[in-house]
Design a protein around this motif. Structure first.
Motif, PDB file in Angstrom:
ATOM      1  N   LEU A 101      75.981  26.747  45.764  1.00  0.00           N
ATOM      2  CA  LEU A 101      74.236  26.948  45.481  1.00  0.00           C
ATOM      3  C   LEU A 101      73.265  26.988  44.953  1.00  0.00           C
ATOM      4  CD1 LEU A 101      72.343  29.192  46.535  1.00  0.00           C
ATOM      5  CD2 LEU A 101      73.841  31.288  45.605  1.00  0.00           C
ATOM      6  N   ILE A 102      74.379  27.084  43.236  1.00  0.00           N
ATOM      7  CA  ILE A 102      74.581  26.402  41.167  1.00  0.00           C
ATOM      8  C   ILE A 102      73.441  25.050  41.617  1.00  0.00           C
ATOM      9  CG2 ILE A 102      75.238  27.096  39.377  1.00  0.00           C
ATOM     10  CD1 ILE A 102      75.956  29.512  39.898  1.00  0.00           C
ATOM     11  N   ALA A 103      74.275  24.384  41.830  1.00  0.00           N
ATOM     12  CA  ALA A 103      74.145  23.088  41.868  1.00  0.00           C
ATOM     13  C   ALA A 103      73.337  22.499  42.420  1.00  0.00           C
ATOM     14  CB  ALA A 103      75.759  22.389  42.399  1.00  0.00           C
ATOM     15  N   VAL A 104      73.190  22.832  43.541  1.00  0.00           N
ATOM     16  CA  VAL A 104      71.991  22.115  44.501  1.00  0.00           C
ATOM     17  C   VAL A 104      70.498  23.093  44.023  1.00  0.00           C
ATOM     18  CG1 VAL A 104      71.086  22.046  46.708  1.00  0.00           C
ATOM     19  CG2 VAL A 104      73.505  21.101  45.909  1.00  0.00           C
ATOM     20  N   THR A 105      70.515  23.697  43.939  1.00  0.00           N
ATOM     21  CA  THR A 105      69.153  24.691  43.478  1.00  0.00           C
ATOM     22  C   THR A 105      68.582  24.286  41.901  1.00  0.00           C
ATOM     23  OG1 THR A 105      69.850  26.904  44.173  1.00  0.00           O
ATOM     24  CG2 THR A 105      68.409  26.977  42.501  1.00  0.00           C
ATOM     25  N   ALA A 106      69.874  23.874  41.196  1.00  0.00           N
ATOM     26  CA  ALA A 106      69.667  23.622  39.989  1.00  0.00           C
ATOM     27  C   ALA A 106      68.876  21.854  39.827  1.00  0.00           C
ATOM     28  CB  ALA A 106      70.757  23.672  38.774  1.00  0.00           C
ATOM     29  N   THR A 107      69.211  21.435  40.550  1.00  0.00           N
ATOM     30  CA  THR A 107      69.672  19.644  40.567  1.00  0.00           C
ATOM     31  C   THR A 107      67.678  19.950  40.922  1.00  0.00           C
ATOM     32  OG1 THR A 107      71.576  19.229  41.225  1.00  0.00           O
ATOM     33  CG2 THR A 107      70.092  17.206  42.032  1.00  0.00           C
ATOM     34  N   LEU A 145      64.710  17.965  39.415  1.00  0.00           N
ATOM     35  CA  LEU A 145      63.419  17.154  39.558  1.00  0.00           C
ATOM     36  C   LEU A 145      62.224  16.816  39.432  1.00  0.00           C
ATOM     37  CD1 LEU A 145      65.645  16.120  42.314  1.00  0.00           C
ATOM     38  CD2 LEU A 145      65.275  14.628  40.652  1.00  0.00           C
ATOM     39  N   GLY A 146      61.998  18.641  39.992  1.00  0.00           N
ATOM     40  CA  GLY A 146      60.775  19.242  40.401  1.00  0.00           C
ATOM     41  C   GLY A 146      60.276  19.430  38.347  1.00  0.00           C
ATOM     42  N   VAL A 147      60.793  19.961  37.502  1.00  0.00           N
ATOM     43  CA  VAL A 147      60.933  19.572  36.080  1.00  0.00           C
ATOM     44  C   VAL A 147      60.264  18.216  35.872  1.00  0.00           C
ATOM     45  CG1 VAL A 147      61.707  20.255  34.029  1.00  0.00           C
ATOM     46  CG2 VAL A 147      61.972  22.355  35.196  1.00  0.00           C
ATOM     47  N   PHE A 148      61.225  17.711  35.880  1.00  0.00           N
ATOM     48  CA  PHE A 148      61.163  16.086  35.597  1.00  0.00           C
ATOM     49  C   PHE A 148      59.403  15.481  36.389  1.00  0.00           C
ATOM     50  CE2 PHE A 148      64.708  17.191  33.794  1.00  0.00           C
ATOM     51  CZ  PHE A 148      64.537  16.603  32.385  1.00  0.00           C
ATOM     52  N   GLY A 149      59.288  15.984  36.887  1.00  0.00           N
ATOM     53  CA  GLY A 149      58.303  15.291  37.726  1.00  0.00           C
ATOM     54  C   GLY A 149      57.818  15.404  39.662  1.00  0.00           C
ATOM     55  N   VAL A 150      58.807  15.488  40.623  1.00  0.00           N
ATOM     56  CA  VAL A 150      58.634  15.164  41.799  1.00  0.00           C
ATOM     57  C   VAL A 150      58.146  16.329  42.162  1.00  0.00           C
ATOM     58  CG1 VAL A 150      60.635  14.680  43.310  1.00  0.00           C
ATOM     59  CG2 VAL A 150      61.177  14.296  41.409  1.00  0.00           C
ATOM     60  N   GLN A 151      57.263  16.174  42.239  1.00  0.00           N
ATOM     61  CA  GLN A 151      56.146  17.075  43.195  1.00  0.00           C
ATOM     62  C   GLN A 151      56.528  18.549  44.465  1.00  0.00           C
ATOM     63  OE1 GLN A 151      53.329  18.337  41.933  1.00  0.00           O
ATOM     64  NE2 GLN A 151      53.471  16.488  40.382  1.00  0.00           N
ATOM     65  N   ARG A 152      57.968  17.737  44.958  1.00  0.00           N
ATOM     66  CA  ARG A 152      58.038  18.334  46.152  1.00  0.00           C
ATOM     67  C   ARG A 152      58.958  19.544  46.206  1.00  0.00           C
ATOM     68  NH1 ARG A 152      58.283  16.249  51.437  1.00  0.00           N
ATOM     69  NH2 ARG A 152      59.016  17.426  52.500  1.00  0.00           N
ATOM     70  N   PHE A 153      59.232  19.261  44.131  1.00  0.00           N
ATOM     71  CA  PHE A 153      60.234  20.090  44.294  1.00  0.00           C
ATOM     72  C   PHE A 153      60.171  21.545  43.018  1.00  0.00           C
ATOM     73  CE2 PHE A 153      63.117  16.622  45.632  1.00  0.00           C
ATOM     74  CZ  PHE A 153      63.457  17.669  47.136  1.00  0.00           C
ATOM     75  N   LYS A 154      58.578  20.892  43.019  1.00  0.00           N
ATOM     76  CA  LYS A 154      57.436  21.903  41.582  1.00  0.00           C
ATOM     77  C   LYS A 154      58.017  23.365  42.222  1.00  0.00           C
ATOM     78  CE  LYS A 154      55.473  19.062  38.631  1.00  0.00           C
ATOM     79  NZ  LYS A 154      55.367  18.708  37.220  1.00  0.00           N
ATOM     80  N   PRO A 155      57.854  24.033  43.285  1.00  0.00           N
ATOM     81  CA  PRO A 155      57.441  25.370  42.844  1.00  0.00           C
ATOM     82  C   PRO A 155      59.104  25.721  42.971  1.00  0.00           C
ATOM     83  CG  PRO A 155      56.124  24.524  44.852  1.00  0.00           C
ATOM     84  CD  PRO A 155      56.990  23.026  43.952  1.00  0.00           C
TER      85      PRO A 155
END
Length: 162
Positions: A11-17, A21-31
């Motif tokens: 749970l933690i690893a996948v959520t953090a990853t 990815l969202g923080v670094f610009g992957v739009q799909r994972f931004k929210p």
């Protein structure tokens, strides 16, 4: 590493990853809920598969004796976990799947308590306090999604009008 930690680490690893990815610009994972949905899905795929592969007999033994047909209950809860994992990945069903998984976690908690109190305790994560804390982490993830979707402007829990 204690194998009982695998679900919470998943749970933690996948959520953090996904969040990073969202923080670094992957739009799909931004929210942020998208990252949590991914982590919750990974968690419940991990635990759902355990109902059929590897831990089935241990899970059957966890069912309190007052409940009928432990094997059937383990099968049904495994199917529900896998269905919930799939449901949280699709935005239209994510609110309902996260609510269902929250109820499932609450409903299965007595089996966790029974396991902790009546053993056999084979790892630290089988003890009552660590097991309960892990359950709280899982509930925090699913409840955060329920709250998020309950507060969204388009009200996904409300009945939609054509």
């Amino acid at each position: 590493m204690d194998p009982g930690l695998a679900p919470v680490l998943m749970l933690i690893a996948v959520t953090a990853t996904l969040f990073l990815l969202g923080v670094f610009g992957v739009q799909r994972f931004k929210p942020w809920p998208v990252a949590v949905r991914g982590g919750v899905a990974a968690l419940f795929v991990t635990t759902g598969l355990a109902h059929f592969i590897g831990m089935r007999e241990e899970l059957i033994a966890m069912v309190p004796p007052v409940l009928p047909a432990p094997g059937l209950l383990v099968t049904v809860t495994g199917v529900l976990e896998l269905a919930g994992a799939a449901g949280v990945l699709w935005s239209r069903t994510a609110p309902w799947a996260s609510a269902g998984l929250t109820l499932l976690l609450l409903g299965m908690f007595p089996a966790n308590v029974y396991k902790a109190l009546h053993g056999p305790v084979t790892s630290t994560m089988d003890e009552l306090v660590p097991r309960s804390l892990m359950q709280v982490v899982f509930l925090a993830a699913t409840v955060s999604l329920v709250v998020y979707y309950a507060r969204t402007p388009d009200r996904p829990f409300a009945q939609r009008r054509p």
